[in-house]
Design an enzyme around this catalytic site. Structure first.
Site: not given
Ligand code: KE4
Length: 429
Positions: A239, A144, A267
């Site tokens: 990623d 994702y 994050k």
């Protein structure tokens, strides 16, 4: 345990917000029941609006490496807000954070701040396309990378949890340039490259997958990817929105000793405030506007409030590299406790862990890619989730996510969690 106020709030929320939540995975759809509304977090704990306390293993889906509200973060935010939240003009703190990231992650020579992981990954793909003049890219089933149209094809996390890995609204045109490979299967990558010779701009991968549950790359898989990308002049994008600064001060790329061409972050670099970033090779990043022709922009990108949060978190990491040993010790303690329980219950659910990212799958077969992950019994996971919640343990409300240990988790927290894990499994098996 009463959840009356949460239920009232959820009913109210659904009148104004789709599904009552601002991100689907929070809605408890795949585990059943209604989401708990949280009022406060401190250290390893969260307290809901009905006063129930939980040991938190979501940590806002990864940002809270130090638990909720560490002192160093609180003080810097109070200080920064005195000078306003945002100017829409360059500030010193942006330079300091950019410089610090290039120090901690050597493959990142230049970096551009954005406001979410999705913005980071979509900008990285655009940079790769602009730099190579090619249009297609390869992603891996179950990974994702946020909700940009061309990623929502066989995607993980909430898309997988809700059973819409390929979302309506994504046009054929958009999907046409997204090629799908299998995680840990280098031949699936080679086949795509042969069929699309000189048409592939980038390969984007979670160097450790955290959105189909935790899936760890086979020993040479990432090295082979690196080699193929160098040979074929394909931009390799790691990623690291989830793994960046979670697993090591230099992220997963430090652990595997691999230099991607571009890296995306999120994050932890915002410590819970909205921050994303993409960066890497100078020759690629110098193609980004205004120095180059590839356009990318953002009103609140690099805003001083979020930058000061990120800078305080990454400075703490730089000055306290020992936190990763601490996280490893605590996380392996938790894993050992879970495995001990499984042995006693004669249930050998797959358990994947690397550093402070962990996932127990409700399947007894090994989990090494998307197809093996989705063999998990998600109904049983839902029952387990609620049993743990009843015992004050707040896990991801979805099988295909990661459990995060923070430096704020005490051994008392871990012991309580191990005990709850045994009782919960015993009650549902
Ligand atoms: P955001 O746009 O949600 O900030 O980041 C997207 C993203 C990109 N890349 C990776 C590896 C990610 O894990 C994410 C977001 N992670 C999920 C948790 N699995 C976000 C949780 C949510 O959607 O609410």
């Amino acid at each position: 345990m009463t959840i009356k106020h949460s239920e009232d709030l959820f009913n109210e929320a659904q009148k104004y917000i789709p599904g009552g939540v601002n991100s689907p995975v929070r809605a408890f759809k795949s585990v059943g029941g209604n989401p708990i509304f949280i009022s406060k977090g401190s250290g390893s704990k969260m307290i809901d609006v009905d006063g129930n306390e939980y040991i938190d293993y979501i940590g806002s889906w990864g940002p809270h490496l130090f638990g909720h509200n560490p002192q160093f973060l609180k003080s810097v935010l109070v200080q920064t807000i005195e000078n306003s939240t945002s100017f829409g003009a360059p500030t010193e703190i942006e330079v300091k954070l950019a410089k610090l990231i290039t120090e901690l992650v050597p493959s990142v020579e230049m970096i551009r701040m954005v406001n979410s992981g999705t913005e980071a990954t979509m900008s990285a793909i655009r940079a790769a396309r602009g730099f190579t003049g090619r249009e297609k890219f390869i992603k891996f089933e179950g990974c994702y990378h946020g909700h940009a149209d061309y990623f929502l094809i066989k995607a993980g996390s909430g898309a997988l949890t809700l059973g819409v890995p390929t979302s309506p609204g994504v046009t054929k045109g958009n999907a046409a340039d997204t090629l799908m490979a299998d995680y840990n299967d280098i031949n699936s990558v080679k086949e795509l490259i042969t069929k699309n010779k000189n048409e592939i701009a980038a390969i984007i991968i979670e160097p450790i997958a955290g959105n189909m549950g935790v899936v760890i790359p086979d020993k040479n898989f990432l090295n082979e990817l690196r080699e193929i990308c160098s040979e074929e002049k394909i931009i390799l994008i790691f990623d690291e929105v989830m793994t960046g600064f979670r697993l090591a001060k230099g992220g997963a790329q430090e652990i595997f000793g691999i230099n991607p061409d571009l890296t995306t972050f999120g994050k932890i670099i915002g410590a819970g405030l909205p921050v994303g970033a993409f960066g890497g090779r100078k020759d690629i990043m110098k193609m980004i506007a205004p120095v180059g022709p590839i356009y990318q922009a953002g009103t609140l990108s690099g805003n001083p409030l979020a930058m000061s949060a990120g800078y305080s978190a990454l400075s703490y990491i730089k000055n306290h590299p020992e936190i990763y040993n601490q996280l490893e010790e605590k996380s392996s303690y938790l894993e050992k406790g879970f495995k001990e329980n499984l042995k006693q219950l004669n249930k050998y659910f797959a358990m994947n862990r690397i550093g402070s990212m962990m996932c127990m799958f409700f399947t007894e077969e090994p989990v090494y890619n998307f197809k093996s992950a989705v063999k998990s019994d998600t109904n049983l996971y839902g029952k387990y989730f609620h049993e743990m919640l009843k015992r004050g343990i707040y896990l991801a409300p979805a099988q295909y996510e990661a459990l995060f240990v923070s430096t704020a988790h005490s051994y008392d927290d871990l012991d309580k969690t191990i005990k709850a894990h045994y009782e919960s499994l015993k009650s549902i098996i």
